[in-house]
Scaffold this motif. Structure first.
Motif, PDB file in Angstrom:
ATOM      1  N   THR A  18     -12.118 110.224  27.388  1.00  0.00           N
ATOM      2  CA  THR A  18     -13.266 109.859  26.500  1.00  0.00           C
ATOM      3  C   THR A  18     -14.167 110.665  25.786  1.00  0.00           C
ATOM      4  O   THR A  18     -15.004 110.270  25.213  1.00  0.00           O
ATOM      5  N   TYR A  40     -16.228 110.597  22.433  1.00  0.00           N
ATOM      6  CA  TYR A  40     -15.295 110.194  20.849  1.00  0.00           C
ATOM      7  C   TYR A  40     -16.042 108.995  20.281  1.00  0.00           C
ATOM      8  O   TYR A  40     -16.063 109.026  19.149  1.00  0.00           O
ATOM      9  N   ALA A  60     -14.079 100.806  19.063  1.00  0.00           N
ATOM     10  CA  ALA A  60     -13.532  99.670  18.860  1.00  0.00           C
ATOM     11  C   ALA A  60     -13.909  98.804  20.328  1.00  0.00           C
ATOM     12  O   ALA A  60     -13.936  97.683  20.531  1.00  0.00           O
ATOM     13  N   GLY A  61     -13.916  99.751  21.427  1.00  0.00           N
ATOM     14  CA  GLY A  61     -14.123  99.277  22.690  1.00  0.00           C
ATOM     15  C   GLY A  61     -15.584  98.742  23.105  1.00  0.00           C
ATOM     16  O   GLY A  61     -15.881  98.343  24.104  1.00  0.00           O
ATOM     17  N   GLU A  69      -8.502 109.068  15.721  1.00  0.00           N
ATOM     18  CA  GLU A  69      -7.972 108.020  16.105  1.00  0.00           C
ATOM     19  C   GLU A  69      -8.755 107.613  17.622  1.00  0.00           C
ATOM     20  O   GLU A  69      -9.078 106.525  17.890  1.00  0.00           O
ATOM     21  N   ARG A  70      -8.897 108.679  18.392  1.00  0.00           N
ATOM     22  CA  ARG A  70      -9.895 108.437  19.571  1.00  0.00           C
ATOM     23  C   ARG A  70     -11.070 107.711  19.208  1.00  0.00           C
ATOM     24  O   ARG A  70     -11.465 106.910  19.995  1.00  0.00           O
ATOM     25  N   GLU A  98     -12.140 106.098  16.922  1.00  0.00           N
ATOM     26  CA  GLU A  98     -12.038 104.578  16.309  1.00  0.00           C
ATOM     27  C   GLU A  98     -11.688 103.676  17.579  1.00  0.00           C
ATOM     28  O   GLU A  98     -12.295 102.582  17.717  1.00  0.00           O
ATOM     29  N   ASN A  99     -10.918 104.272  18.437  1.00  0.00           N
ATOM     30  CA  ASN A  99     -10.405 103.406  19.588  1.00  0.00           C
ATOM     31  C   ASN A  99     -11.644 103.383  20.583  1.00  0.00           C
ATOM     32  O   ASN A  99     -12.007 102.339  21.249  1.00  0.00           O
ATOM     33  N   GLN A 100     -12.425 104.340  20.735  1.00  0.00           N
ATOM     34  CA  GLN A 100     -13.813 104.113  21.504  1.00  0.00           C
ATOM     35  C   GLN A 100     -14.812 103.375  20.897  1.00  0.00           C
ATOM     36  O   GLN A 100     -15.391 102.713  21.691  1.00  0.00           O
TER      37      GLN A 100
END
Length: 164
Positions: A85, A103, A162-163, A155-156, A158-160
């Motif tokens: 994370t 991130y 989004a969560g 990328e990480r 954006e994923n974090q």
């Protein structure tokens, strides 16, 4: 917890900087300290006794040599570790520093390379976060490694985000 564990947790897979960064740092130290030496020694020869001027010159030569030689250890003290994370960045020999960048807090990831960095085939990654105090950078990476790190961090991030 020891100081080593505090500033560089041993469980992490630390990625070092490129060895190509050492000559660049040595050149930078030589130019910087060489300029200071000239600015200190020339007036010493003009306005002071020749013996004092030679002592000032000797002191600057020793300091410049020491700074140039130490750059290898300074570069080897840098490293980064990608975690689930967040990103760890460690640096420093005397004043150790460990920066943790979540991130999800990253707003931008920049790859930069000035003229000297390009000549030595290295680049820097700069992380811009929501807090001005926690902006971080990783200097002295191979250009390809810097681009790949930028892509992974983006990328990480954006994923974090989004969560959330």
């Amino acid at each position: 917890m020891s100081a080593t564990e505090l500033f560089a947790p041993p469980t992490e897979n630390w990625v070092p900087l490129s060895p190509r960064y050492i000559p660049l740092r040595r050149l930078d130290a030589l130019l910087g300290w060489g300029l200071m030496a000239v600015l200190a020694v020339v007036p010493s020869f003009i306005f002071l006794d020749r013996t004092i001027a030679l002592v000032v010159l000797a002191v600057f030569l020793v300091l410049t040599g020491w700074r140039v030689i130490r750059q290898g250890a300074i570069v080897r003290a840098w490293g980064y570790a990608e975690r689930e994370t967040d990103l760890y960045i460690k640096s420093g020999i005397f004043m150790r520093r460990l920066t943790v960048v979540p991130y999800g807090r990253m707003q931008a990831v920049e790859v930069t390379a000035g003229p000297l960095e390009r000549a030595f085939k290295v680049a820097s990654v700069k992380l811009v976060t929501a807090s001005a105090q926690s902006d971080a950078r990783i200097p002295g990476l191979e250009p390809q490694a810097a681009a790949e790190l930028r892509d992974r961090l983006t990328e990480r991030g954006e994923n974090q985000a989004a969560g959330l």
